[in-house]
Design an enzyme around this catalytic site. Structure first.
Site, PDB file in Angstrom:
ATOM      1  N   CYS A 120       4.418  -5.090   6.603  1.00 29.41           N
ATOM      2  CA  CYS A 120       5.408  -4.780   5.567  1.00 29.41           C
ATOM      3  C   CYS A 120       6.250  -3.618   6.061  1.00 29.41           C
ATOM      4  O   CYS A 120       5.872  -2.922   6.998  1.00 29.41           O
ATOM      5  CB  CYS A 120       4.720  -4.422   4.248  1.00 29.41           C
ATOM      6  N   CYS A 122       7.324  -1.049   4.006  1.00 26.24           N
ATOM      7  CA  CYS A 122       7.354   0.114   3.105  1.00 26.24           C
ATOM      8  C   CYS A 122       6.783   1.403   3.698  1.00 26.24           C
ATOM      9  O   CYS A 122       7.234   2.485   3.352  1.00 26.24           O
ATOM     10  CB  CYS A 122       6.719  -0.212   1.759  1.00 26.24           C
ATOM     11  N   LYS A 195       0.903 -11.444  -5.647  1.00 26.70           N
ATOM     12  CA  LYS A 195       0.808  -9.990  -5.667  1.00 26.70           C
ATOM     13  C   LYS A 195       1.641  -9.469  -6.828  1.00 26.70           C
ATOM     14  O   LYS A 195       2.802  -9.830  -6.970  1.00 26.70           O
ATOM     15  CB  LYS A 195       1.317  -9.436  -4.339  1.00 26.70           C
ATOM     16  N   ARG A 205      -0.329   5.068  -2.489  1.00 27.83           N
ATOM     17  CA  ARG A 205       0.892   5.790  -2.077  1.00 27.83           C
ATOM     18  C   ARG A 205       0.515   7.047  -1.292  1.00 27.83           C
ATOM     19  O   ARG A 205       1.174   7.383  -0.317  1.00 27.83           O
ATOM     20  CB  ARG A 205       1.725   6.165  -3.298  1.00 27.83           C
ATOM     21  N   ARG A 217       8.705  -2.321  -7.535  1.00 25.91           N
ATOM     22  CA  ARG A 217       8.774  -3.536  -6.725  1.00 25.91           C
ATOM     23  C   ARG A 217       8.836  -4.786  -7.614  1.00 25.91           C
ATOM     24  O   ARG A 217       8.430  -5.872  -7.214  1.00 25.91           O
ATOM     25  CB  ARG A 217       7.567  -3.601  -5.798  1.00 25.91           C
ATOM     26  N   GLU A 233       3.718 -19.788  -5.960  1.00 25.70           N
ATOM     27  CA  GLU A 233       3.680 -18.929  -4.764  1.00 25.70           C
ATOM     28  C   GLU A 233       2.636 -19.432  -3.772  1.00 25.70           C
ATOM     29  O   GLU A 233       2.893 -19.529  -2.577  1.00 25.70           O
ATOM     30  CB  GLU A 233       3.333 -17.483  -5.159  1.00 25.70           C
ATOM     31  N   LYS A 248      -3.865 -10.179  -5.532  1.00 29.40           N
ATOM     32  CA  LYS A 248      -3.932  -8.721  -5.512  1.00 29.40           C
ATOM     33  C   LYS A 248      -3.181  -8.133  -6.684  1.00 29.40           C
ATOM     34  O   LYS A 248      -2.061  -8.573  -6.927  1.00 29.40           O
ATOM     35  CB  LYS A 248      -3.302  -8.254  -4.197  1.00 29.40           C
ATOM     36  N   SER A 274      -6.518   0.213  -4.342  1.00 29.21           N
ATOM     37  CA  SER A 274      -6.823   1.643  -4.372  1.00 29.21           C
ATOM     38  C   SER A 274      -7.181   2.155  -5.773  1.00 29.21           C
ATOM     39  O   SER A 274      -8.149   2.901  -5.938  1.00 29.21           O
ATOM     40  CB  SER A 274      -5.632   2.425  -3.821  1.00 29.21           C
TER      41      SER A 274
HETATM   42  C1  PBG Z   1       2.513  -2.926   0.763  1.00 26.48           C
HETATM   43  C2  PBG Z   1       1.143  -2.753   0.265  1.00 26.48           C
HETATM   44  C3  PBG Z   1       0.732  -2.064  -0.893  1.00 26.48           C
HETATM   45  C4  PBG Z   1      -0.666  -2.158  -0.919  1.00 26.48           C
HETATM   46  C5  PBG Z   1      -1.061  -2.875   0.206  1.00 26.48           C
HETATM   47  N1  PBG Z   1       0.077  -3.242   0.910  1.00 26.48           N
HETATM   48  C6  PBG Z   1       1.541  -1.304  -1.877  1.00 26.48           C
HETATM   49  C7  PBG Z   1       2.544  -1.990  -2.732  1.00 26.48           C
HETATM   50  O1  PBG Z   1       2.746  -3.200  -2.667  1.00 26.48           O
HETATM   51  O2  PBG Z   1       3.183  -1.294  -3.521  1.00 26.48           O
HETATM   52  C8  PBG Z   1      -1.558  -1.586  -1.972  1.00 26.48           C
HETATM   53  C9  PBG Z   1      -3.001  -1.506  -1.606  1.00 26.48           C
HETATM   54  C10 PBG Z   1      -3.833  -0.652  -2.507  1.00 26.48           C
HETATM   55  O3  PBG Z   1      -3.391  -0.164  -3.557  1.00 26.48           O
HETATM   56  O4  PBG Z   1      -5.002  -0.470  -2.160  1.00 26.48           O
HETATM   57  N2  PBG Z   1       2.579  -2.747   2.151  1.00 26.48           N
END
Ligand code: PBG
Length: 322
Positions: A120, A122, A195, A205, A217, A233, A248, A274
């Site tokens: 990704c 980000c 997702k 973050r 997002r 999806e 997720k 997380s």
């Molecule tokens: C994006 C990504 C995210 C997470 C994994 N890959 C953040 C998002 O989509 O905002 C979150 C994983 C977590 O919270 O443990 N690269």
């Protein structure tokens, strides 16, 4: 009074009989441990919002992986924290970028480990969005071109599984095309198919060094109330040749895991994110619940819902719980 001959409690009386009839068993080989590697600094740093989780250096990541392997964890999912960010995420596909270096190093030391890499933009964009921004809007198709470069650079470094997490339309088709063209035909794609833009990503973050991100997002991840859209999806990703489909976060979306389990025939991965991790950690610290029991309960329920693969920060604790 009639005697209740149908006593379901007969098979619950002892730990061994409960285990004998248990419908859902956890094993370390079900798990994938997310691992953060950072380019700067000489020491690992504990993520302030995720007790027990570290941003690793290249040196400390080897030690961490060695410990995981010794506890029968066969798979990791890598996230990189680069020294430099820019609007176009150049560092994400630098052959000497932090994730590429980490993959090479870990691959050399642990030839049999399954190395997955989050794909990704980000963590690499100065604005923190998951793609290329044009006139303040995320440009899906321009982003696909960058994702292709990232995926190929991860494959070159030795990754087994590329995990695109940005929910871009057509990302699986684009990545598969790029991998075939460059002759990485054995590299798998694990798609973050369903997702949701979850509040439970909060602590991530900090972990991924993207705590300055201001936006949201919602224009590319799915609205939490959407169920039918998750089928769309997932089916689309399977058609585009995804090898593994992911849901997720995990716990608030168990119904989606179950739905997709009975709809597609690829393995299903669930990501206990997380916030799900930290919620248990901090509740246990406050004395509100027993940490180990809560970990086991949530992971068992995720598997019961239909996940074949569980990505969880608790993967590192599984060996002492099962
Ligand atoms: C994006 C990504 C995210 C997470 C994994 N890959 C953040 C998002 O989509 O905002 C979150 C994983 C977590 O919270 O443990 N690269």
């Amino acid at each position: 009074m009639t005697v209740p001959y149908a006593r379901l409690q007969r098979l619950r009386h002892t730990q061994s009989i409960r285990e004998l009839v248990s419908e859902t068993k956890l094993h370390p080989s079900d798990f994938v441990m997310p691992v953060f590697v950072k380019e700067t600094g000489t020491e690992p740093v504990e993520v302030s919002s995720m007790p027990g989780i570290y941003q690793h250096t290249l040196a400390s990541v080897l030690q961490h992986v060695e410990e995981l392997v010794s506890h029968q964890i066969n798979a990791i999912l890598l996230f990189g924290i680069p020294a430099e960010k820019d609007p176009h995420a150049h560092e994400a596909y630098n052959e000497n970028g932090i994730v590429q270096q980490a993959i090479r190093l870990i691959r050399n030391t642990f030839p049999d480990l399954i190395i997955m890499a989050d794909c990704c933009l980000c963590e690499y964009t100065s604005h923190g969005h998951c793609g290329i921004m044009v006139n303040n809007t995320l440009d899906n198709d321009a982003t696909l071109t960058v994702l292709q470069k990232i995926a190929v650079s991860y494959a070159k470094a030795g990754a087994d599984v590329i995990a695109p997490s940005g929910m871009m339309d057509g990302m699986i088709q684009a990545l598969r095309h790029a991998l075939e063209e460059t002759n990485f035909k054995q590299v798998s794609l694990m798609s973050y198919s369903a997702k949701y833009p979850s509040s439970f990503y909060g602590p991530f973050r900090d972990a991924a060094g993207s705590d300055g991100f201001q936006g949201n997002r919602k224009h590319h991840q799915m609205n939490p109330g959407q169920r039918r859209e998750a089928f769309q999806e997932a089916l689309q990703d399977v058609q585009e040749s995804a090898d593994i489909i992911m849901v997720k976060p995990a716990l608030p979306y168990l119904d989606i895991i179950r739905d997709l389990r009975s709809t597609v025939h690829t393995p299903i991965a669930a990501y206990q994110v997380s916030g799900e991790y930290s919620m248990i950690k901090y509740s246990a610290k406050a004395g509100l619940l027993n940490e180990d029991d809560a970990i086991l309960e949530t992971l068992t329920c995720i598997k019961r819902a239909g996940a074949d693969i569980i990505i969880s920060y608790f993967a590192q604790d599984i060996w002492r719980l099962v």
